[in-house]
Design a protein around this motif. Structure first.
Motif, PDB file in Angstrom:
ATOM      1  N   ILE A  27      18.093  65.140  15.442  1.00  0.00           N
ATOM      2  CA  ILE A  27      17.713  66.551  15.696  1.00  0.00           C
ATOM      3  C   ILE A  27      18.031  67.440  14.486  1.00  0.00           C
ATOM      4  N   ALA A  28      19.177  67.192  13.839  1.00  0.00           N
ATOM      5  CA  ALA A  28      19.555  67.990  12.671  1.00  0.00           C
ATOM      6  C   ALA A  28      18.558  67.880  11.541  1.00  0.00           C
ATOM      7  N   ALA A  29      17.909  66.721  11.451  1.00  0.00           N
ATOM      8  CA  ALA A  29      16.949  66.518  10.369  1.00  0.00           C
ATOM      9  C   ALA A  29      15.659  67.289  10.574  1.00  0.00           C
ATOM     10  N   THR A  30      15.369  67.713  11.801  1.00  0.00           N
ATOM     11  CA  THR A  30      14.083  68.373  12.067  1.00  0.00           C
ATOM     12  C   THR A  30      14.202  69.744  12.712  1.00  0.00           C
ATOM     13  N   ILE A  31      15.444  70.223  12.971  1.00  0.00           N
ATOM     14  CA  ILE A  31      15.597  71.447  13.772  1.00  0.00           C
ATOM     15  C   ILE A  31      15.100  72.692  13.031  1.00  0.00           C
ATOM     16  N   SER A  32      15.340  72.786  11.711  1.00  0.00           N
ATOM     17  CA  SER A  32      14.933  73.996  10.988  1.00  0.00           C
ATOM     18  C   SER A  32      13.417  74.140  10.987  1.00  0.00           C
ATOM     19  N   GLU A  33      12.699  73.022  10.719  1.00  0.00           N
ATOM     20  CA  GLU A  33      11.244  73.107  10.747  1.00  0.00           C
ATOM     21  C   GLU A  33      10.738  73.426  12.148  1.00  0.00           C
ATOM     22  N   ALA A  34      11.416  72.880  13.157  1.00  0.00           N
ATOM     23  CA  ALA A  34      10.992  73.143  14.530  1.00  0.00           C
ATOM     24  C   ALA A  34      11.174  74.616  14.898  1.00  0.00           C
ATOM     25  N   ILE A  35      12.314  75.228  14.441  1.00  0.00           N
ATOM     26  CA  ILE A  35      12.557  76.650  14.755  1.00  0.00           C
ATOM     27  C   ILE A  35      11.517  77.524  14.083  1.00  0.00           C
ATOM     28  N   ILE A  36      11.216  77.227  12.816  1.00  0.00           N
ATOM     29  CA  ILE A  36      10.214  78.027  12.093  1.00  0.00           C
ATOM     30  C   ILE A  36       8.866  77.937  12.771  1.00  0.00           C
ATOM     31  N   GLN A  37       8.483  76.713  13.160  1.00  0.00           N
ATOM     32  CA  GLN A  37       7.176  76.530  13.799  1.00  0.00           C
ATOM     33  C   GLN A  37       7.115  77.234  15.145  1.00  0.00           C
ATOM     34  N   ARG A  38       8.207  77.163  15.907  1.00  0.00           N
ATOM     35  CA  ARG A  38       8.208  77.789  17.228  1.00  0.00           C
ATOM     36  C   ARG A  38       8.239  79.315  17.102  1.00  0.00           C
ATOM     37  N   ASN A  39       8.935  79.830  16.119  1.00  0.00           N
ATOM     38  CA  ASN A  39       9.024  81.278  15.934  1.00  0.00           C
ATOM     39  C   ASN A  39       7.680  81.877  15.556  1.00  0.00           C
ATOM     40  N   LEU A  40       6.814  81.062  14.951  1.00  0.00           N
ATOM     41  CA  LEU A  40       5.482  81.558  14.620  1.00  0.00           C
ATOM     42  C   LEU A  40       4.612  81.717  15.858  1.00  0.00           C
ATOM     43  N   SER A  41       4.890  80.936  16.883  1.00  0.00           N
ATOM     44  CA  SER A  41       4.070  81.000  18.102  1.00  0.00           C
ATOM     45  C   SER A  41       4.564  82.063  19.073  1.00  0.00           C
ATOM     46  N   ASP A  42       5.878  82.232  19.242  1.00  0.00           N
ATOM     47  CA  ASP A  42       6.436  83.265  20.123  1.00  0.00           C
ATOM     48  C   ASP A  42       7.857  83.585  19.689  1.00  0.00           C
ATOM     49  N   LYS A  43       8.505  84.537  20.403  1.00  0.00           N
ATOM     50  CA  LYS A  43       9.842  85.008  20.047  1.00  0.00           C
ATOM     51  C   LYS A  43      10.914  84.434  20.961  1.00  0.00           C
ATOM     52  N   SER A  44      10.631  83.289  21.586  1.00  0.00           N
ATOM     53  CA  SER A  44      11.617  82.723  22.510  1.00  0.00           C
ATOM     54  C   SER A  44      12.874  82.261  21.784  1.00  0.00           C
ATOM     55  N   VAL A  45      12.736  81.765  20.546  1.00  0.00           N
ATOM     56  CA  VAL A  45      13.920  81.323  19.809  1.00  0.00           C
ATOM     57  C   VAL A  45      14.843  82.513  19.522  1.00  0.00           C
ATOM     58  N   ALA A  46      14.265  83.661  19.066  1.00  0.00           N
ATOM     59  CA  ALA A  46      15.085  84.842  18.781  1.00  0.00           C
ATOM     60  C   ALA A  46      15.792  85.337  20.028  1.00  0.00           C
ATOM     61  N   GLN A  47      15.074  85.300  21.181  1.00  0.00           N
ATOM     62  CA  GLN A  47      15.700  85.740  22.424  1.00  0.00           C
ATOM     63  C   GLN A  47      16.818  84.796  22.831  1.00  0.00           C
ATOM     64  N   ALA A  48      16.651  83.499  22.561  1.00  0.00           N
ATOM     65  CA  ALA A  48      17.680  82.535  22.924  1.00  0.00           C
ATOM     66  C   ALA A  48      18.904  82.652  22.023  1.00  0.00           C
ATOM     67  N   LEU A  49      18.690  82.964  20.736  1.00  0.00           N
ATOM     68  CA  LEU A  49      19.800  83.036  19.787  1.00  0.00           C
ATOM     69  C   LEU A  49      20.506  84.389  19.781  1.00  0.00           C
ATOM     70  N   ALA A  50      19.858  85.445  20.311  1.00  0.00           N
ATOM     71  CA  ALA A  50      20.450  86.787  20.248  1.00  0.00           C
ATOM     72  C   ALA A  50      21.829  86.857  20.888  1.00  0.00           C
ATOM     73  N   PRO A  51      22.051  86.351  22.109  1.00  0.00           N
ATOM     74  CA  PRO A  51      23.413  86.416  22.684  1.00  0.00           C
ATOM     75  C   PRO A  51      24.436  85.663  21.856  1.00  0.00           C
ATOM     76  N   ILE A  52      24.017  84.531  21.289  1.00  0.00           N
ATOM     77  CA  ILE A  52      24.957  83.745  20.495  1.00  0.00           C
ATOM     78  C   ILE A  52      25.368  84.525  19.238  1.00  0.00           C
ATOM     79  N   ILE A  53      24.374  85.136  18.591  1.00  0.00           N
ATOM     80  CA  ILE A  53      24.682  85.919  17.378  1.00  0.00           C
ATOM     81  C   ILE A  53      25.541  87.133  17.709  1.00  0.00           C
ATOM     82  N   ASP A  54      25.271  87.796  18.845  1.00  0.00           N
ATOM     83  CA  ASP A  54      26.096  88.941  19.259  1.00  0.00           C
ATOM     84  C   ASP A  54      27.539  88.524  19.467  1.00  0.00           C
ATOM     85  N   ASP A  55      27.723  87.372  20.153  1.00  0.00           N
ATOM     86  CA  ASP A  55      29.094  86.888  20.377  1.00  0.00           C
ATOM     87  C   ASP A  55      29.775  86.544  19.055  1.00  0.00           C
ATOM     88  N   ALA A  56      29.001  85.962  18.123  1.00  0.00           N
ATOM     89  CA  ALA A  56      29.591  85.612  16.824  1.00  0.00           C
ATOM     90  C   ALA A  56      30.021  86.858  16.066  1.00  0.00           C
TER      91      ALA A  56
END
Length: 591
Positions: free
Chosen positions: A50-79
């Motif tokens: 998964i580590a070998a392909t996760i960055s490309e997968a996030i970029i590709q998914r972010n181009l289609s919709d904003k679900s990744v940003a919505q999923a990561l927002a709480p994590i970034i806020d906590d950080a």
């Protein structure tokens, strides 16, 4: 039997052939690296794959919709919360380059505004309005400076920000002409953070919002709508009109961009067309028209003072001219001599001496304009023999001393004794004496400066005293040996002391004595410094006695080292002189 055996052999070899054919088929289809790739895949864990392909997968998914940003927002806020809580210094270092320039710009602008207001205050401090403001400030119990700043404040909407309410993202910003733009993204972020803090800390109602933020004379006016926030950065104290304009503008923005607000996906370009709606919010209005007029009251007061001073100067000049005209008129009258005069406006007192044949002074002054002086003349009618009459009056007229003798030899006036130089010149050129006596003989008179002979002797004594006390004898280190050339000061010192001895008897000066004080530097101990400084003083005393100075007039003692002395070390090895005596009172004699 043969058939059976053949069949059995074929049955045992068939599986082996099928496996080989399958391997050859795999190699043909998948290539020669198939086994290596298969072994590599089997050796990796799921995490590694998964580590070998996760960055490309996030970029590709972010181009289609904003679900990744919505999923990561709480994590970034906590950080971020954890970083602020446990590592605040790191956060400080990150935001310092942003906050520092903003603070400097704000302080520079505040100082510029303050200087401008102070210039206006100074230029109008003597106007009628300024005096009115002083009175109003006194009634209100305020300082004059505070009241003036209050009266001269104006407001200006310098920046208007349109912020998406749900995400807190800045959609569009409008700036006033000439306004030095701050980072609108930073202002928007700070505003959202402060608004959330106030809402979370002081109110749980979802519709509660922050109305304004005030810092000194800077106000951030906030109008909140269902989908957007309109914030205006205002310098000064705004009127109600600003809030009304902001509310109306926000309503129109919701009307025009309601669909864009609801479907906002991060694209802010669509809100560039909001410029014509937001620009009317950049209002500028003076609270009070601060007209710097001509300070007529101050100018009038100054003009009156100058006029009064000019009039007084003119009157003094005219009074002096009139005074001199009266004196000249009296002096030119044949036989008139002014013996004494005194004046104190408006009174002028003249004491004159005239022969019996001269007209009375009242007749002489009858046709003369003497204003503003009120002339009072003391009339002395001299006898026929003016020479005998003036003789006893001369000492008082010229302020001569008691030792001055005045004689009349036929028609010549002879004066003998000591008189001052100024008295000598006054007698020599006196028109009165020249008109009464045929000549004035001053051959037996001795003139002296304004100081008397005794006073001149006293001045000479103090000059001689200062000269003696300025003499210093320098010594070599750790010895009582004089520095080369110092012994040459002894003959001149002896001559000055002999002159002082003669003056002391003539003035007189009581109980005078020469103190010879020895010193040492800080190199030795206190006892050693006392001994060597005393030995040095005694050496100078012996040298003076060897030159026939009376030992009773000399007093030698050692002072050691002076700890607070500012002299260099080599100059501290010395002997100084001090001439002391009783207070001098002229006119006394030795008891």
């Amino acid at each position: 039997m043969t058939v059976s055996t053949s069949t059995s052999s074929t049955s045992s070899d068939s599986p082996i052939s099928s496996q080989d054919e399958l391997d050859r088929l795999r190699q043909l289809v998948l290539g020669p690296d198939y086994e290596q790739a298969l072994r590599t895949m089997l050796s990796q864990s799921d995490t590694e794959r998964i580590a070998a392909t996760i960055s490309e997968a996030i970029i590709q998914r972010n181009l289609s919709d904003k679900s990744v940003a919505q999923a990561l927002a709480p994590i970034i806020d906590d950080a971020i919360d954890n970083a602020i809580k446990y590592r605040p210094q790191r956060i400080t270092r990150v935001i310092y380059p942003i906050i520092g320039p903003s603070i400097r710009k704000s302080v520079a602008r505040a100082l510029a505004d303050m200087v401008q207001n102070l210039n206006q205050i100074l230029e109008s401090s003597l106007s009628l309005r300024a005096w009115g403001w002083r009175y109003q400030a006194w009634r209100a119990g305020m300082k004059y400076g505070e009241y003036v700043l209050l009266k001269t404040l104006d407001f200006r909407v310098e920046q208007v920000l349109l912020i998406h309410r749900e995400t807190g993202i800045l959609l569009h910003a409008e700036n006033a002409a000439g306004f030095q733009t701050e980072d609108p993204e930073l202002v928007s972020s700070m505003l959202t953070a402060v608004s959330d803090f106030v809402t979370d800390s002081f109110s749980r109602h979802p519709d509660t919002s922050l109305d304004n933020i005030r810092v000194g004379d800077f106000i951030l006016e906030i109008e909140t709508g269902p989908s957007a926030i309109l914030a205006a950065a205002i310098r000064g104290t705004p009127s109600e009109k600003v809030s009304q304009v902001l509310r109306h503008t926000l309503e129109r923005l919701h009307l025009v961009f309601s669909r864009e607000f609801d479907r906002f996906n991060g694209d802010r370009a669509i809100f560039d067309s909001a410029s014509h709606l937001m620009r009317p919010c950049l209002l500028t209005q003076h609270k009070e028209d601060f007209y710097i007029g001509t300070p007529w009251l101050a100018l009038t007061a100054i003009a009156l003072l100058l006029a009064y001073g000019g009039w007084e100067s003119y009157q003094k000049v005219q009074n002096e001219i009139s005074y001199r005209h009266i004196l000249e008129y009296i002096r030119t009258t044949p036989g008139y001599v002014i013996v004494d005069e005194s004046k104190e406006l408006p009174h002028l007192r003249l004491e004159i001496l005239r022969p019996p044949s001269s007209p009375p002074p009242n007749q002489r002054l009858a046709g003369l304009k003497t204003a503003p002086w009120q002339v009072n003349i003391v009339d002395h009618v001299a006898p026929l023999n003016m020479r005998e009459y003036l003789l006893p009056l001369i000492p008082e007229m010229f302020h001569l001393g008691q030792g001055v003798e005045i004689e009349l030899n036929d028609q010549t006036l002879a004066i003998k004794g000591l008189i001052k130089e100024s008295q000598y010149r006054e007698i020599e050129h006196s028109p009165m004496l020249q008109s009464v006596y045929s000549s004035v003989d001053l051959s037996a008179a001795q003139s002296y400066p304004e100081q008397s002979p005794k006073e001149q002797q006293l001045s000479q004594w103090y000059r001689l005293k200062a000269k003696i006390e300025n003499i210093r004898f320098q010594f070599q280190p750790n010895t009582t040996n004089l520095v080369a050339g110092e012994e040459q000061k002894i003959p001149e010192l002896v001559a000055d002391l002999n002159t002082a001895l003669s003056l002391a008897e003539e003035i007189p000066v009581y109980h005078w004595q020469l103190y010879i004080v020895g010193y040492a530097n800080s190199a030795g101990s206190d006892n050693a410094n006392i001994k060597i400084s005393e030995a040095r003083a005694k050496l100078i005393s012996e040298l003076l006695q060897a030159n026939h100075m009376d030992a009773s007039l000399l007093l030698a003692w050692g002072a050691g080292n002076l700890p607070d002395s500012r002299l260099p070390e080599h100059q501290q090895r010395m002997v100084s002189l001090q001439l002391i005596h009783s207070p001098i009172i002229l006119g006394t004699e030795y008891p």
